[in-house]
Design a protein around this motif. Structure first.
Motif, PDB file in Angstrom:
ATOM      1  N   ILE A 114      39.499  32.078  44.795  1.00 38.17           N
ATOM      2  CA  ILE A 114      38.920  32.962  43.773  1.00 38.17           C
ATOM      3  C   ILE A 114      38.083  32.145  42.779  1.00 38.17           C
ATOM      4  N   ILE A 115      38.623  31.011  42.341  1.00 44.55           N
ATOM      5  CA  ILE A 115      37.900  30.167  41.366  1.00 44.55           C
ATOM      6  C   ILE A 115      36.565  29.696  41.961  1.00 44.55           C
ATOM      7  N   LEU A 116      36.620  29.206  43.215  1.00 48.83           N
ATOM      8  CA  LEU A 116      35.391  28.737  43.872  1.00 48.83           C
ATOM      9  C   LEU A 116      34.435  29.905  44.119  1.00 48.83           C
ATOM     10  N   LEU A 162      35.596  39.429  45.973  1.00 45.69           N
ATOM     11  CA  LEU A 162      36.401  38.787  44.929  1.00 45.69           C
ATOM     12  C   LEU A 162      37.494  39.730  44.426  1.00 45.69           C
ATOM     13  N   MET A 163      37.149  41.009  44.299  1.00 46.04           N
ATOM     14  CA  MET A 163      38.155  41.993  43.872  1.00 46.04           C
ATOM     15  C   MET A 163      39.285  42.075  44.899  1.00 46.04           C
ATOM     16  N   GLY A 164      38.903  42.003  46.177  1.00 48.17           N
ATOM     17  CA  GLY A 164      39.907  42.005  47.247  1.00 48.17           C
ATOM     18  C   GLY A 164      40.806  40.778  47.165  1.00 48.17           C
ATOM     19  N   LEU A 165      40.202  39.620  46.878  1.00 47.28           N
ATOM     20  CA  LEU A 165      40.988  38.381  46.780  1.00 47.28           C
ATOM     21  C   LEU A 165      41.958  38.437  45.595  1.00 47.28           C
ATOM     22  N   ILE A 166      41.498  39.001  44.483  1.00 46.65           N
ATOM     23  CA  ILE A 166      42.382  39.132  43.304  1.00 46.65           C
ATOM     24  C   ILE A 166      43.574  40.030  43.657  1.00 46.65           C
ATOM     25  N   SER A 169      45.925  38.176  45.943  1.00 43.30           N
ATOM     26  CA  SER A 169      46.596  37.133  45.178  1.00 43.30           C
ATOM     27  C   SER A 169      47.824  37.722  44.481  1.00 43.30           C
ATOM     28  N   TYR A 170      47.624  38.899  43.856  1.00 41.25           N
ATOM     29  CA  TYR A 170      48.733  39.588  43.181  1.00 41.25           C
ATOM     30  C   TYR A 170      49.830  39.949  44.180  1.00 41.25           C
ATOM     31  N   ARG A 171      49.414  40.466  45.345  1.00 38.08           N
ATOM     32  CA  ARG A 171      50.392  40.858  46.372  1.00 38.08           C
ATOM     33  C   ARG A 171      51.155  39.627  46.895  1.00 38.08           C
ATOM     34  N   THR A 172      50.443  38.499  46.995  1.00 33.63           N
ATOM     35  CA  THR A 172      51.084  37.280  47.506  1.00 33.63           C
ATOM     36  C   THR A 172      52.161  36.787  46.555  1.00 33.63           C
ATOM     37  N   VAL A 173      51.838  36.744  45.262  1.00 32.19           N
ATOM     38  CA  VAL A 173      52.819  36.244  44.280  1.00 32.19           C
ATOM     39  C   VAL A 173      54.001  37.206  44.147  1.00 32.19           C
ATOM     40  N   LYS A 174      53.784  38.470  44.470  1.00 27.15           N
ATOM     41  CA  LYS A 174      54.864  39.455  44.410  1.00 27.15           C
ATOM     42  C   LYS A 174      55.670  39.488  45.707  1.00 27.15           C
TER      43      LYS A 174
END
Lengths: 210, 93
Positions: A114-116, A162-166, A169-174
């Motif tokens: 996401i940062i890149l 990018l919205m998909g990656l965000i 990312s949320y789903r992964t941490v959860k």
């Protein structure tokens, strides 16, 4: 003696059959999910149409497309390509991590992706600001009109990515993905890689080709 | 340790920089056109087979992706080789 020979012949053939079945199963696997492929193919058709616009404009205005690329900042286009492909690499690592049930590692890789990925709109902003300061805008001729039309269209698709990656990312941490179930993460990665392919073409068309 | 993902990334970085150098060299004509066609095809193929892992996935989907990255370079060659004919064909008046 006969039994041994039979075993020697039989064992490899069973292994080969097993490998063949695995290979066939793998080769019929749809990565991600069916929905993302409908979306990806729609985007590819859309950009094929946009590339046709580029070629028609180019064929009708060869002089503009011969000289104008010199006015674009190749360093900006190159930097964007390096960032996008590096971001894609991070998503490859994220998928590999989740396959080993390493959710935290996958989360870190997605965040780095996401940062890149966000480096793209930032570099684009500075690039377009530089053009604006030097009087290069959409009214600067057919080449720049086509350039802004196609590259800003691509930026819109990168924004969706990018919205998909965000979201993943949320789903992964959860803990939403495991080695058994990660189609959502893979689907987001596939869409992201598709934007890579489209940028590879656009970068070549506008910054390299004369 | 350098894995296959790292090798793929290094190759893509190298090809991108090579492309920029080729563009800045100021070449025109067939050498540049063919270089551009090769760069688009090779880089896109690497993304499809190594980043998207399509080599070991559904081959119909892979073939559609490959068709896309073959069609685009073909358009480059067509526009360069038969530009005048296509210009006449696409002129409305």
């Amino acid at each position: 003696m006969i039994t041994t020979a039979h075993q020697k012949i039989g064992t490899p053939s069973i292994t080969t059959l097993s490998e063949t079945i695995d290979n066939e199963t793998s080769r019929s696997r749809i990565p991600g999910n069916t929905g993302i492929w409908v979306g990806i193919f729609c985007v590819l058709v859309e950009f094929l149409m946009l590339f046709s616009v580029y070629f028609i404009a180019r064929i009708h205005n060869p002089e503009a497309f011969l000289n104008s690329p010199d006015k674009l900042l190749t360093i900006a286009g190159t930097t964007i390509t390096l960032f996008l492909l590096s971001s894609g690499y991070c998503m490859v690592k994220a998928i590999n991590a989740i396959r080993s049930d390493q959710s935290k590692t996958a989360f870190r890789w997605v965040n780095l992706a996401i940062i890149l990925g966000f480096a793209y709109p930032i570099v684009k902003y500075f690039e377009l600001s530089w053009y604006a300061q030097h009087g290069i805008n959409v009214k600067g001729g057919i080449f720049f009109g086509t350039y802004y039309y196609l590259t800003l269209n691509h930026l819109v698709h990168v924004t969706w990515g990018l919205m998909g990656l965000i979201f993943v990312s949320y789903r992964t941490v959860k803990g939403g993905y495991t080695s058994e179930s990660y189609s959502g993460l893979e689907a987001a990665a596939l869409y992201w890689h598709t934007t890579d392919i489209l940028w590879i073409v656009l970068f070549t068309f506008f910054y390299i080709l004369r | 340790m350098i894995g296959s993902a790292e090798k793929t990334w290094f190759i893509l970085m190298g090809l991108t920089i090579l492309g920029a150098v080729v563009g800045e060299a100021g070449n025109v004509g067939w050498p540049l056109t063919l270089s551009v066609v090769a760069l688009i095809y090779i880089k896109s193929s690497i993304v499809i087979d190594h980043y998207m892992e399509m080599r070991s996935a559904n081959q119909r989907i892979r073939n559609v992706l490959r068709l896309f990255i073959i069609l685009v370079p073909m358009l480059v060659i067509l526009s360069f080789a038969w530009g005048e004919e296509i210009r006449r064909f696409t002129t409305l008046s």
